[in-house]
Write a protein that holds these residues in place. Structure first.
Motif, PDB file in Angstrom:
ATOM      1  N   PHE A   1       5.491  35.597 -84.652  1.00 37.28           N
ATOM      2  CA  PHE A   1       4.437  36.612 -84.546  1.00 37.28           C
ATOM      3  C   PHE A   1       3.074  35.954 -84.374  1.00 37.28           C
ATOM      4  CE2 PHE A   1       1.131  39.169 -86.644  1.00 37.28           C
ATOM      5  CZ  PHE A   1       1.191  40.313 -85.859  1.00 37.28           C
ATOM      6  N   LEU A   2       2.854  34.832 -85.063  1.00 29.93           N
ATOM      7  CA  LEU A   2       1.590  34.116 -84.950  1.00 29.93           C
ATOM      8  C   LEU A   2       1.405  33.572 -83.538  1.00 29.93           C
ATOM      9  CD1 LEU A   2      -0.905  33.045 -86.430  1.00 29.93           C
ATOM     10  CD2 LEU A   2       0.424  31.020 -87.039  1.00 29.93           C
TER      11      LEU A   2
ATOM     12  N   SER B   1       2.742  34.774 -80.706  1.00 31.70           N
ATOM     13  CA  SER B   1       2.475  35.875 -79.766  1.00 31.70           C
ATOM     14  C   SER B   1       1.072  36.435 -79.975  1.00 31.70           C
ATOM     15  CB  SER B   1       3.508  36.980 -79.936  1.00 31.70           C
ATOM     16  OG  SER B   1       3.460  37.519 -81.251  1.00 31.70           O
ATOM     17  N   SER B   2       0.613  36.440 -81.224  1.00 28.85           N
ATOM     18  CA  SER B   2      -0.745  36.923 -81.500  1.00 28.85           C
ATOM     19  C   SER B   2      -1.789  35.994 -80.915  1.00 28.85           C
ATOM     20  CB  SER B   2      -0.962  37.050 -83.007  1.00 28.85           C
ATOM     21  OG  SER B   2      -0.065  37.983 -83.575  1.00 28.85           O
ATOM     22  N   ALA B   3      -1.483  34.695 -80.887  1.00 26.53           N
ATOM     23  CA  ALA B   3      -2.437  33.725 -80.341  1.00 26.53           C
ATOM     24  C   ALA B   3      -2.721  34.001 -78.872  1.00 26.53           C
ATOM     25  CB  ALA B   3      -1.905  32.306 -80.515  1.00 26.53           C
TER      26      ALA B   3
ATOM     27  N   ASN C   1      -2.683  36.974 -77.370  1.00 26.33           N
ATOM     28  CA  ASN C   1      -3.583  38.134 -77.293  1.00 26.33           C
ATOM     29  C   ASN C   1      -4.995  37.797 -77.750  1.00 26.33           C
ATOM     30  OD1 ASN C   1      -1.409  39.765 -76.437  1.00 26.33           O
ATOM     31  ND2 ASN C   1      -0.796  40.145 -78.558  1.00 26.33           N
ATOM     32  N   ILE C   2      -5.098  36.964 -78.785  1.00 24.61           N
ATOM     33  CA  ILE C   2      -6.412  36.567 -79.275  1.00 24.61           C
ATOM     34  C   ILE C   2      -7.148  35.758 -78.209  1.00 24.61           C
ATOM     35  CG2 ILE C   2      -7.618  35.126 -80.955  1.00 24.61           C
ATOM     36  CD1 ILE C   2      -5.475  35.906 -82.988  1.00 24.61           C
TER      37      ILE C   2
ATOM     38  N   ARG D   1      -6.844  35.927 -75.031  1.00 18.98           N
ATOM     39  CA  ARG D   1      -7.297  36.779 -73.935  1.00 18.98           C
ATOM     40  C   ARG D   1      -8.466  37.672 -74.341  1.00 18.98           C
ATOM     41  NH1 ARG D   1      -1.285  38.831 -71.992  1.00 18.98           N
ATOM     42  NH2 ARG D   1      -0.615  36.863 -71.019  1.00 18.98           N
TER      43      ARG D   1
ATOM     44  N   PRO E   1      -5.842  28.897 -78.955  1.00 15.82           N
ATOM     45  CA  PRO E   1      -4.703  29.766 -78.595  1.00 15.82           C
ATOM     46  C   PRO E   1      -3.755  29.192 -77.549  1.00 15.82           C
ATOM     47  CG  PRO E   1      -6.702  31.065 -78.808  1.00 15.82           C
ATOM     48  CD  PRO E   1      -7.123  29.638 -78.860  1.00 15.82           C
TER      49      PRO E   1
ATOM     50  N   THR F   1       0.143  28.243 -78.498  1.00 18.38           N
ATOM     51  CA  THR F   1       1.199  29.031 -77.858  1.00 18.38           C
ATOM     52  C   THR F   1       2.131  28.156 -77.035  1.00 18.38           C
ATOM     53  OG1 THR F   1      -0.283  30.935 -77.749  1.00 18.38           O
ATOM     54  CG2 THR F   1       1.646  30.977 -76.328  1.00 18.38           C
TER      55      THR F   1
END
Length: 237
Positions: free
Chosen positions: A62-63, A65-67, A69-70, A72, A109, A113
């Motif tokens: 989850f971390l 995948s969140s990276a 989005n963060i 972007r 990020p 990722t």
């Protein structure tokens, strides 16, 4: 006077090609690359080890995948302004730390990722075979997973570095150095007389980005283990 005439006069300045004069293109190119490379190295030291560990033990999906989005969602200029404001309030050097911290934040990020994704996508049978031959978990991470995932990691570093090169130019608005972006800011300050300097600074930033892109493409090939490269060629054929 048209912009090309202004550009020619600007380039004809003897100090424009100095390695020691702050007005020189070589001087500001080195300054531009120094900021970008320093931020990339710091970000790599902060992200690659924990991302490697999390991917090895299949944690933190989850971390990761969140990276994405963060990365972007973060506005580059907004981050620079935020750190500049904080540095001003805390009476910290505003010529160095705001831009550096913003650059590190932008590079985190993609590095995290790609490191995570590069390890997770490896063939688990290879990892199990290494474990069966007596490799310890640390040895598997640094002798197997890290080298095999290095092309993906370098690809993330390339994305991060090109973003950093572009952001250093933007950072010239709040930074007295600012690398090649200083030409653009100073040109705007001069109004119509500065069009040649703006044009020249823009060309210099584009050329620098293209050169860095080419160097990272070469580095990606060099970072690919020989056996993995041959396997990719067989699949392609």
């Amino acid at each position: 006077m048209n912009v090309f005439t202004q550009l020619g006069q600007w380039l004809a300045d003897p100090d424009r090609w100095s390695w020691t004069d702050p007005a020189g293109i070589p001087y500001r190119t080195v300054q531009h690359l120094w900021f970008s490379a320093l931020a990339l190295v710091i970000a790599a030291l902060l992200t690659i080890p924990p991302a490697l560990w999390l991917a090895h033990y299949r944690r933190g999906a989850f971390l990761a995948s969140s990276a994405v989005n963060i990365g972007r969602a973060i506005p580059s200029f907004g981050l620079i302004i935020l750190f500049w404001f904080l540095a001003s309030r805390w009476e910290v050097d505003t010529d160095f730390w705001p831009l550096l911290l913003a650059l590190v934040g932008l590079a985190l990020p993609p590095l995290f990722t790609n490191t995570y994704a590069g390890v997770v996508q490896l063939d688990q049978e290879v990892v199990d075979a290494a474990r069966g031959t007596g490799y310890r978990e640390r040895q598997i991470m640094f002798r197997l997973e890290l080298p095999l995932s290095s092309p993906v990691i370098v690809a993330g570093a390339r994305v991060a570095f090109l973003q950093l090169v572009a952001t250093v130019a933007i950072g010239a608005i709040v930074n007295d150095g600012g690398g090649l972006g200083r030409y653009i800011v100073d040109g705007f300050a001069e109004g119509a007389r500065g069009y040649g300097e703006i044009f020249g600074g823009g060309i210099a930033v584009v050329v620098l980005a293209l050169v860095c892109e080419g160097l990272f493409s070469l580095l990606t090939k060099l970072a690919t283990p020989r056996g993995l490269a041959l396997q990719q060629l067989r699949r392609a054929s």
